[in-house]
Design a protein around this motif. Structure first.
Motif, PDB file in Angstrom:
ATOM      1  N   ASP A 113       1.292  -1.196   0.061  1.00 22.98           N
ATOM      2  CA  ASP A 113       0.053   0.037  -0.036  1.00 22.98           C
ATOM      3  C   ASP A 113       0.749   1.328  -0.227  1.00 22.98           C
ATOM      4  OD1 ASP A 113      -1.905  -1.354   0.389  1.00 22.98           O
ATOM      5  OD2 ASP A 113      -2.351  -1.210   1.901  1.00 22.98           O
ATOM      6  N   ILE A 114       1.965   0.990   0.519  1.00 18.92           N
ATOM      7  CA  ILE A 114       3.029   1.886   1.489  1.00 18.92           C
ATOM      8  C   ILE A 114       3.405   2.645  -0.643  1.00 18.92           C
ATOM      9  CG2 ILE A 114       5.595   2.646   1.361  1.00 18.92           C
ATOM     10  CD1 ILE A 114       3.151   3.494   3.848  1.00 18.92           C
ATOM     11  N   ALA A 191      -5.462   2.184  16.978  1.00 23.69           N
ATOM     12  CA  ALA A 191      -4.219   2.224  16.759  1.00 23.69           C
ATOM     13  C   ALA A 191      -3.041   1.749  15.880  1.00 23.69           C
ATOM     14  CB  ALA A 191      -2.833   1.435  17.818  1.00 23.69           C
ATOM     15  N   VAL A 192      -4.485   1.113  15.435  1.00 21.49           N
ATOM     16  CA  VAL A 192      -4.160   0.317  13.586  1.00 21.49           C
ATOM     17  C   VAL A 192      -4.746   1.059  12.662  1.00 21.49           C
ATOM     18  CG1 VAL A 192      -5.276  -1.658  12.511  1.00 21.49           C
ATOM     19  CG2 VAL A 192      -4.521  -2.175  14.032  1.00 21.49           C
ATOM     20  N   ASN A 193      -6.533   2.086  13.141  1.00 19.09           N
ATOM     21  CA  ASN A 193      -6.905   3.043  11.856  1.00 19.09           C
ATOM     22  C   ASN A 193      -6.121   4.459  12.366  1.00 19.09           C
ATOM     23  OD1 ASN A 193      -9.105   1.655  11.934  1.00 19.09           O
ATOM     24  ND2 ASN A 193     -10.012   2.517  13.678  1.00 19.09           N
ATOM     25  N   ILE A 194      -5.218   4.119  13.537  1.00 25.33           N
ATOM     26  CA  ILE A 194      -4.251   5.346  13.359  1.00 25.33           C
ATOM     27  C   ILE A 194      -2.940   5.289  11.819  1.00 25.33           C
ATOM     28  CG2 ILE A 194      -2.713   6.692  14.581  1.00 25.33           C
ATOM     29  CD1 ILE A 194      -4.025   6.658  16.528  1.00 25.33           C
ATOM     30  N   VAL A 195      -2.694   3.989  12.020  1.00 19.51           N
ATOM     31  CA  VAL A 195      -1.434   3.474  11.568  1.00 19.51           C
ATOM     32  C   VAL A 195      -1.750   3.250   9.682  1.00 19.51           C
ATOM     33  CG1 VAL A 195       0.005   1.631  10.959  1.00 19.51           C
ATOM     34  CG2 VAL A 195       0.286   2.298  13.206  1.00 19.51           C
ATOM     35  N   GLN A 196      -3.068   3.380   9.806  1.00 17.88           N
ATOM     36  CA  GLN A 196      -3.317   2.745   8.156  1.00 17.88           C
ATOM     37  C   GLN A 196      -4.355   4.292   7.896  1.00 17.88           C
ATOM     38  OE1 GLN A 196      -2.855   0.158   6.609  1.00 17.88           O
ATOM     39  NE2 GLN A 196      -4.977  -1.585   7.045  1.00 17.88           N
ATOM     40  N   GLU A 197      -4.696   5.087   8.425  1.00 17.38           N
ATOM     41  CA  GLU A 197      -5.409   6.528   8.154  1.00 17.38           C
ATOM     42  C   GLU A 197      -4.292   7.921   8.569  1.00 17.38           C
ATOM     43  OE1 GLU A 197      -7.757   5.927   5.777  1.00 17.38           O
ATOM     44  OE2 GLU A 197      -8.510   3.301   6.742  1.00 17.38           O
ATOM     45  N   VAL A 198      -3.918   7.847   8.965  1.00 20.39           N
ATOM     46  CA  VAL A 198      -2.848   8.768   9.548  1.00 20.39           C
ATOM     47  C   VAL A 198      -1.443   8.746   9.372  1.00 20.39           C
ATOM     48  CG1 VAL A 198      -2.354  10.324  11.125  1.00 20.39           C
ATOM     49  CG2 VAL A 198      -4.531   9.257  11.275  1.00 20.39           C
ATOM     50  N   ILE A 199      -0.666   7.506   9.648  1.00 19.58           N
ATOM     51  CA  ILE A 199       0.690   7.422   9.756  1.00 19.58           C
ATOM     52  C   ILE A 199       0.925   6.989   7.800  1.00 19.58           C
ATOM     53  CG2 ILE A 199       3.050   5.731   9.995  1.00 19.58           C
ATOM     54  CD1 ILE A 199       1.723   6.578  13.025  1.00 19.58           C
ATOM     55  N   LYS A 200      -0.173   6.202   7.212  1.00 23.94           N
ATOM     56  CA  LYS A 200       0.088   5.617   6.073  1.00 23.94           C
ATOM     57  C   LYS A 200       0.967   6.801   5.318  1.00 23.94           C
ATOM     58  CE  LYS A 200      -2.517   2.343   4.420  1.00 23.94           C
ATOM     59  NZ  LYS A 200      -2.875   1.435   3.970  1.00 23.94           N
ATOM     60  N   PRO A 201      -0.523   7.523   4.354  1.00 26.91           N
ATOM     61  CA  PRO A 201      -0.315   8.494   3.822  1.00 26.91           C
ATOM     62  C   PRO A 201       0.671   9.196   3.712  1.00 26.91           C
ATOM     63  CG  PRO A 201      -2.150   8.499   5.058  1.00 26.91           C
ATOM     64  CD  PRO A 201      -1.909   7.549   5.192  1.00 26.91           C
TER      65      PRO A 201
END
Length: 367
Positions: A113-114, A191-201
């Motif tokens: 995804d990254i 925390a998973v949502n933070i990684v997916q929606e905030v950190i990843k993009p």
């Protein structure tokens, strides 16, 4: 034909048969019955085929859902390990997570995804020599491109060992990451949502920019300045033409937005655009070499109004050492005063210089 169309034709054929029976036309009734049976066979084949297609679609959907569920489960296990440690994991979660020291390696789907997100940003890394490193420190021998020849050995000639013309490159892989403050009592799903929606993009863009900065430090520090007497884009072409044949194949042209706009705006004496920049499969090329455009903040000319270009073989110049994957961990000391954890996602790489024979800079003030 579709199932519905075949069924409609069978109904019509049945009515046709009944008409022949009423008129006592045995021959036409028998002929129509044969056609009806043929349509019924076709209907059976079509229904069987449609069933197989539905089953295939069902299997594909389940496989996709399974992969998606598996990736989320791996990510959840990785985040849970980062938050609570290995002791908090179930046996299934321990099997799903890949641990590296005090961090968990994020799953393959996260990495994919990254990469998709990164595709929207100009990356210099893709043109470098990328080496997968198994440790953070070490050295590796590299040979410069060009000038190599094989020695002819005759039958019976005793072979002698000859030292290869190589150079050892020391590498020291560093961690580059993003920190996000989270509450101490945050649940794994949050925390998973933070990684997916905030950190990843954000990580995708920041990762490319950080890699570009490290690579450009080598390019700028090693470039031979060819600016003396330079007047326009033709001087960039001269540099490309003058690169050693063995190094010319992988040469790219790096500029900033101002340089790109300049090339695209060039016209002949009659006001017709010279079409210096060609686009092929979403990539831009100047004189047959890929044109990579960074921002004016990333590449700054020495004076206002000047155009700046780098003509460089990044594959020969930059050895890009990277460790596998991205990791997630926590740091309790960063936001200690606010009683928060720092959720940390990192990538690990190092850039080292080797062959600077094809690294040139040219600046000019266009007329």
């Amino acid at each position: 034909m579709t199932v519905q169309e075949l069924r409609e034709e069978i109904v019509q054929k049945t009515e046709e048969i009944n008409g022949y029976l009423e008129s006592r036309d045995a021959d036409k009734a028998e002929e129509a019955l044969a056609e009806k049976r043929k349509l019924q066979k076709l209907l059976a084949v079509r229904e069987a085929e449609d069933d197989e297609e539905r089953e295939d679609l069902g299997r594909q959907k389940k496989q996709k859902e399974s992969r998606s569920t598996g990736a989320v489960s791996e990510l959840r296990a990785a985040v849970k390990f980062a938050l609570h440690g290995k002791a908090a994991l179930t046996d299934e979660e321990r099997a799903a997570v890949n641990i590296d020291g005090n961090a968990a390696i994020l799953p393959e789907q996260f990495v994919n995804d990254i990469q998709v997100l990164r595709a929207g940003f100009p990356s210099l890394k893709n043109h470098c020599h990328i080496i997968k490193a198994s440790s953070n420190h070490g050295k590796m021998p590299f040979a410069k491109i060009g000038g190599k020849k094989l020695k002819k050995y005759k039958s019976g000639t005793k072979l002698t060992g000859e030292a290869a013309n190589t150079e050892d490159i020391q590498y020291n892989i560093e961690n580059y990451g993003a920190l996000v403050p989270i509450a101490n009592d945050l649940q794994e799903d949050e925390a998973v949502n933070i990684v997916q929606e905030v950190i990843k993009p954000d990580f995708a863009e920041a990762g490319v920019n950080t890699e570009n900065d490290e690579i450009m430090q080598i390019v700028e520090g090693s470039a031979v300045d060819k600016s003396t007497g330079a007047k326009d884009w033709r001087d960039v072409k001269k540099i490309i033409d003058g690169v050693l044949p063995t190094l010319r194949g992988r040469v790219v042209v790096i500029t900033n937005l101002s340089g790109s706009v300049y090339l695209k705006s060039q016209e002949d004496k009659n006001g017709r655009n010279l079409d210096l920049v060609k686009e092929v499969n979403g990539k831009e090329y100047f004189q047959g070499k890929e044109l990579i455009t960074l921002s004016d903040e990333d590449i700054t000319a020495s004076a206002t109004g000047k155009m700046i270009f780098y003509v460089v073989n990044l594959y020969a110049l930059v050895k890009f050492f990277e460790r596998k994957g991205y990791t997630v961990s926590t740091d309790k000391s960063v936001f200690f005063e606010s009683d928060e954890l720092a959720l940390k996602v990192q990538e690990r790489f190092d850039c080292e210089k080797l062959d600077e024979r094809a690294d040139f800079k040219v600046e000019f003030t266009p007329a």
